[in-house]
Design a protein around this motif. Structure first.
Motif, PDB file in Angstrom:
ATOM      1  N   ASP A  23       0.837  -1.210   0.000  1.00  0.00           N
ATOM      2  CA  ASP A  23       0.000   0.000   0.000  1.00  0.00           C
ATOM      3  C   ASP A  23       0.867   1.253   0.000  1.00  0.00           C
ATOM      4  OD1 ASP A  23      -2.095  -1.711   0.170  1.00  0.00           O
ATOM      5  OD2 ASP A  23      -2.904  -0.928   2.054  1.00  0.00           O
ATOM      6  N   GLU A  24       1.897   1.218   0.854  1.00  0.00           N
ATOM      7  CA  GLU A  24       2.736   2.412   0.990  1.00  0.00           C
ATOM      8  C   GLU A  24       3.488   2.708  -0.308  1.00  0.00           C
ATOM      9  OE1 GLU A  24       6.357   4.070   3.739  1.00  0.00           O
ATOM     10  OE2 GLU A  24       5.536   2.088   4.180  1.00  0.00           O
ATOM     11  N   ASP A  25       4.068   1.637  -0.891  1.00  0.00           N
ATOM     12  CA  ASP A  25       4.822   1.841  -2.134  1.00  0.00           C
ATOM     13  C   ASP A  25       3.903   2.250  -3.295  1.00  0.00           C
ATOM     14  OD1 ASP A  25       7.204   1.391  -0.940  1.00  0.00           O
ATOM     15  OD2 ASP A  25       7.443  -0.680  -1.633  1.00  0.00           O
ATOM     16  N   LEU A  26       2.711   1.669  -3.287  1.00  0.00           N
ATOM     17  CA  LEU A  26       1.779   2.025  -4.358  1.00  0.00           C
ATOM     18  C   LEU A  26       1.388   3.503  -4.248  1.00  0.00           C
ATOM     19  CD1 LEU A  26      -0.055   1.444  -6.741  1.00  0.00           C
ATOM     20  CD2 LEU A  26      -1.712   0.417  -5.178  1.00  0.00           C
ATOM     21  N   THR A  27       1.190   3.961  -3.011  1.00  0.00           N
ATOM     22  CA  THR A  27       0.845   5.371  -2.811  1.00  0.00           C
ATOM     23  C   THR A  27       1.967   6.267  -3.326  1.00  0.00           C
ATOM     24  OG1 THR A  27      -0.338   4.676  -0.833  1.00  0.00           O
ATOM     25  CG2 THR A  27       0.002   7.019  -1.084  1.00  0.00           C
ATOM     26  N   LEU A  28       3.204   5.908  -2.987  1.00  0.00           N
ATOM     27  CA  LEU A  28       4.354   6.704  -3.460  1.00  0.00           C
ATOM     28  C   LEU A  28       4.469   6.639  -4.983  1.00  0.00           C
ATOM     29  CD1 LEU A  28       7.039   5.796  -0.756  1.00  0.00           C
ATOM     30  CD2 LEU A  28       5.697   7.888  -0.950  1.00  0.00           C
ATOM     31  N   GLN A  29       4.224   5.441  -5.519  1.00  0.00           N
ATOM     32  CA  GLN A  29       4.279   5.289  -6.976  1.00  0.00           C
ATOM     33  C   GLN A  29       3.225   6.172  -7.643  1.00  0.00           C
ATOM     34  OE1 GLN A  29       6.541   3.453  -8.798  1.00  0.00           O
ATOM     35  NE2 GLN A  29       5.600   4.521 -10.528  1.00  0.00           N
ATOM     36  N   THR A  47      -8.017   2.115  -8.515  1.00  0.00           N
ATOM     37  CA  THR A  47      -8.861   0.916  -8.446  1.00  0.00           C
ATOM     38  C   THR A  47      -8.245  -0.130  -7.510  1.00  0.00           C
ATOM     39  OG1 THR A  47      -9.504   1.359 -10.708  1.00  0.00           O
ATOM     40  CG2 THR A  47      -9.993  -0.832  -9.883  1.00  0.00           C
ATOM     41  N   ILE A  48      -6.931  -0.288  -7.594  1.00  0.00           N
ATOM     42  CA  ILE A  48      -6.268  -1.285  -6.731  1.00  0.00           C
ATOM     43  C   ILE A  48      -6.476  -0.928  -5.252  1.00  0.00           C
ATOM     44  CG2 ILE A  48      -4.021  -2.227  -6.026  1.00  0.00           C
ATOM     45  CD1 ILE A  48      -3.115  -1.886  -8.976  1.00  0.00           C
ATOM     46  N   LEU A  49      -6.261   0.333  -4.912  1.00  0.00           N
ATOM     47  CA  LEU A  49      -6.403   0.732  -3.501  1.00  0.00           C
ATOM     48  C   LEU A  49      -7.841   0.538  -3.026  1.00  0.00           C
ATOM     49  CD1 LEU A  49      -4.094   3.899  -3.330  1.00  0.00           C
ATOM     50  CD2 LEU A  49      -3.670   1.651  -2.313  1.00  0.00           C
ATOM     51  N   LEU A  50      -8.804   0.857  -3.890  1.00  0.00           N
ATOM     52  CA  LEU A  50     -10.209   0.646  -3.499  1.00  0.00           C
ATOM     53  C   LEU A  50     -10.479  -0.849  -3.307  1.00  0.00           C
ATOM     54  CD1 LEU A  50     -12.075   3.130  -5.908  1.00  0.00           C
ATOM     55  CD2 LEU A  50     -11.808   3.361  -3.421  1.00  0.00           C
ATOM     56  N   ASP A  51      -9.937  -1.663  -4.221  1.00  0.00           N
ATOM     57  CA  ASP A  51     -10.131  -3.116  -4.105  1.00  0.00           C
ATOM     58  C   ASP A  51      -9.507  -3.664  -2.829  1.00  0.00           C
ATOM     59  OD1 ASP A  51     -11.497  -3.151  -6.447  1.00  0.00           O
ATOM     60  OD2 ASP A  51      -9.849  -3.922  -7.680  1.00  0.00           O
ATOM     61  N   GLY A  53      -9.680  -2.261  -0.095  1.00  0.00           N
ATOM     62  CA  GLY A  53     -10.521  -1.852   1.030  1.00  0.00           C
ATOM     63  C   GLY A  53     -10.297  -0.431   1.508  1.00  0.00           C
ATOM     64  N   TRP A  54      -9.483   0.337   0.784  1.00  0.00           N
ATOM     65  CA  TRP A  54      -9.307   1.738   1.174  1.00  0.00           C
ATOM     66  C   TRP A  54     -10.618   2.495   0.932  1.00  0.00           C
ATOM     67  CZ3 TRP A  54      -4.308   4.914   0.474  1.00  0.00           C
ATOM     68  CH2 TRP A  54      -3.208   4.175   0.945  1.00  0.00           C
ATOM     69  N   SER A  55     -10.905   3.454   1.787  1.00  0.00           N
ATOM     70  CA  SER A  55     -12.086   4.294   1.545  1.00  0.00           C
ATOM     71  C   SER A  55     -11.754   5.270   0.419  1.00  0.00           C
ATOM     72  CB  SER A  55     -12.458   5.077   2.809  1.00  0.00           C
ATOM     73  OG  SER A  55     -11.458   6.047   3.062  1.00  0.00           O
ATOM     74  N   ALA A  56     -12.806   5.751  -0.247  1.00  0.00           N
ATOM     75  CA  ALA A  56     -12.597   6.730  -1.327  1.00  0.00           C
ATOM     76  C   ALA A  56     -11.879   7.966  -0.789  1.00  0.00           C
ATOM     77  CB  ALA A  56     -13.947   7.112  -1.935  1.00  0.00           C
ATOM     78  N   GLU A  57     -12.223   8.368   0.432  1.00  0.00           N
ATOM     79  CA  GLU A  57     -11.606   9.579   1.021  1.00  0.00           C
ATOM     80  C   GLU A  57     -10.112   9.377   1.219  1.00  0.00           C
ATOM     81  OE1 GLU A  57     -14.418   8.279   2.103  1.00  0.00           O
ATOM     82  OE2 GLU A  57     -15.877   9.911   1.918  1.00  0.00           O
ATOM     83  N   LYS A  58      -9.739   8.148   1.661  1.00  0.00           N
ATOM     84  CA  LYS A  58      -8.319   7.891   1.918  1.00  0.00           C
ATOM     85  C   LYS A  58      -7.527   7.868   0.600  1.00  0.00           C
ATOM     86  CE  LYS A  58      -5.237   4.680   4.400  1.00  0.00           C
ATOM     87  NZ  LYS A  58      -4.287   5.691   4.869  1.00  0.00           N
ATOM     88  N   VAL A  59      -8.093   7.241  -0.418  1.00  0.00           N
ATOM     89  CA  VAL A  59      -7.407   7.222  -1.720  1.00  0.00           C
ATOM     90  C   VAL A  59      -7.244   8.659  -2.217  1.00  0.00           C
ATOM     91  CG1 VAL A  59      -7.495   6.410  -4.110  1.00  0.00           C
ATOM     92  CG2 VAL A  59      -8.425   4.971  -2.289  1.00  0.00           C
ATOM     93  N   LEU A  60      -8.325   9.417  -2.091  1.00  0.00           N
ATOM     94  CA  LEU A  60      -8.303  10.803  -2.551  1.00  0.00           C
ATOM     95  C   LEU A  60      -7.210  11.605  -1.842  1.00  0.00           C
ATOM     96  CD1 LEU A  60      -9.789  13.041  -4.157  1.00  0.00           C
ATOM     97  CD2 LEU A  60     -11.189  13.416  -2.143  1.00  0.00           C
ATOM     98  N   ASN A  61      -7.224  11.544  -0.516  1.00  0.00           N
ATOM     99  CA  ASN A  61      -6.298  12.392   0.241  1.00  0.00           C
ATOM    100  C   ASN A  61      -4.856  11.898   0.176  1.00  0.00           C
ATOM    101  OD1 ASN A  61      -8.230  14.239   1.069  1.00  0.00           O
ATOM    102  ND2 ASN A  61      -8.921  12.878   2.692  1.00  0.00           N
ATOM    103  N   MET A  96     -10.176  10.801  -9.947  1.00  0.00           N
ATOM    104  CA  MET A  96     -11.385  11.362  -9.329  1.00  0.00           C
ATOM    105  C   MET A  96     -12.659  10.796  -9.954  1.00  0.00           C
ATOM    106  SD  MET A  96     -10.114  15.288  -8.808  1.00  0.00           S
ATOM    107  CE  MET A  96     -11.744  16.014  -8.831  1.00  0.00           C
ATOM    108  N   GLU A  97     -12.596  10.533 -11.267  1.00  0.00           N
ATOM    109  CA  GLU A  97     -13.786   9.978 -11.924  1.00  0.00           C
ATOM    110  C   GLU A  97     -14.167   8.623 -11.332  1.00  0.00           C
ATOM    111  OE1 GLU A  97     -16.222  11.152 -13.789  1.00  0.00           O
ATOM    112  OE2 GLU A  97     -15.122  12.988 -13.352  1.00  0.00           O
ATOM    113  N   ILE A  98     -13.139   7.848 -10.966  1.00  0.00           N
ATOM    114  CA  ILE A  98     -13.416   6.538 -10.355  1.00  0.00           C
ATOM    115  C   ILE A  98     -14.003   6.728  -8.949  1.00  0.00           C
ATOM    116  CG2 ILE A  98     -12.303   4.412  -9.509  1.00  0.00           C
ATOM    117  CD1 ILE A  98     -10.305   4.795 -11.883  1.00  0.00           C
ATOM    118  N   LEU A  99     -13.511   7.746  -8.255  1.00  0.00           N
ATOM    119  CA  LEU A  99     -13.982   7.978  -6.887  1.00  0.00           C
ATOM    120  C   LEU A  99     -15.347   8.667  -6.850  1.00  0.00           C
ATOM    121  CD1 LEU A  99     -10.665   9.195  -5.221  1.00  0.00           C
ATOM    122  CD2 LEU A  99     -11.614   6.897  -5.234  1.00  0.00           C
TER     123      LEU A  99
END
Ligand code: B1M
Length: 248
Positions: A23-29, A47-51, A53-61, A96-99
């Motif tokens: 998760d951490e590396d993907l966020t940095l990537q 999409t991966i982060l949502l899959d 189980g991340w919340s939309a808000e967490k992916v966004l921020n 954002m369109e996905i979220l």
């Protein structure tokens, strides 16, 4: 440098298996991919982060807004230029369109109507779009006038939609004074009190919001949706019109 070093100069040429990253590396990537304007990668990472189980808000921020903050620093420092930042903006919009449907998910009936736009002279719309999404998520019907909106367009939309709230966004120190033009025009026409006015955007602050006579300055999209609900409820509970200039 590896792709997950969050190295701003990374070209992003290497094919990275996003799904294989933590998760951490993907966020940095994703910060790197946003920097490099890689739309498809941002959509995939979102999409991966949502899959996972991340919340939309967490992916966004954590992934998108933070990535754009890094872009903003290098734009300010003259390391990135408009064409590159436009690509980053397009990539951000792909995420954002996905979220959007997740942020706008609400079973509630409409709690009110909002007309929103970025003011004249300003074409920044990512923050305004986020505010619109969060308001939709809070149960508001949102009429989005887009960018570069002048006072006549704002006023025609107020006439047509009779919203509870007018929201204005500005990202430039040169365009934020236009918010006062809109508010002053409404005041001159004796219709300032017909709606609550919310303002926001990176260069604004509370002092500016107070000085131009807005009902509230909102630091971010989450504050905007909370403030919108609070002020609409207060207005409905209290027949006195909101706003500093009360219609007589
Ligand atoms: Co521009 N740009 N840009 N830009 N741009 C900034 C704003 C800047 C701070 C960059 C910098 O120097 N660091 C700088 C402004 C300096 C200043 O005025 N103090 C700047 C400049 C100078 C310019 C140009 C003049 C550059 C040029 O041409 N030489 C030019 C202006 C064009 C114009 O508008 N006339 C320009 C152009 C562009 C692009 C087109 C390349 C692109 C915009 C693409 C688009 O929006 N579709 C762009 C971008 C992407 C940025 C940065 C990098 C990112 C903005 C962003 O989307 N942030 C930005 C630097 C930065 O802000 N760090 C920069 C992410 C977004 C989620 O945050 O928009 O702040 P934000 O929204 C937040 C809150 O502010 C708040 O909630 C949002 C979500 O939480 N909020 C509200 C916003 N509106 C609200 C309304 C509300 C309530 C809350 O109520 C209604």
């Amino acid at each position: 440098m590896t792709d997950v070093d969050n190295d701003a100069n990374n070209s992003g040429d290497d094919d990275v298996d996003l799904a294989a990253l933590s998760d951490e590396d993907l966020t940095l990537q994703m910060h790197d991919d946003l920097y490099d304007g890689l739309k498809e990668e941002i959509a995939e990472g979102t999409t991966i982060l949502l899959d996972r189980g991340w919340s939309a808000e967490k992916v966004l921020n954590d992934a998108l807004v933070e990535g754009m903050r890094i872009v903003g620093i290098d734009f300010r420092d003259g390391i990135l230029f408009v064409p590159e930042v436009l690509l980053s903006a397009h990539a951000m919009k792909a995420g954002m369109e996905i979220l959007r449907p997740l942020l706008a998910e609400t079973g509630a009936e409409s709690v009110g109507k909002v007309v929103i736009g970025t003011v004249k002279g300003d074409i920044h719309d990512i923050g305004k779009n986020l505010v619109a999404m969060m308001l939709e998520g809070a149960g508001f019907e949102v009429i989005d006038l887009g960018i570069n909106t002048d006072v006549d367009e704002f006023i025609s939309a107020l006439d047509e939609h009779q919203p509870d709230i007018l929201g204005m966004s500005a990202l430039l120190t040169t365009t934020m004074p236009y918010m006062k033009v809109v508010i002053d025009t409404l005041t001159e026409r004796n219709r300032r009190a017909d709606q609550i006015i919310l303002v926001g955007g990176a260069p604004l602050n509370q002092e500016f919001g107070d000085a131009i006579g807005a009902d509230a300055y909102c630091r971010d999209a989450a504050v905007a949706s909370e403030m919108a609900k609070e002020l609409v409820m207060a207005r409905r509970g209290n027949p006195e019109p909101a706003g500093p200039s009360v219609r007589t």
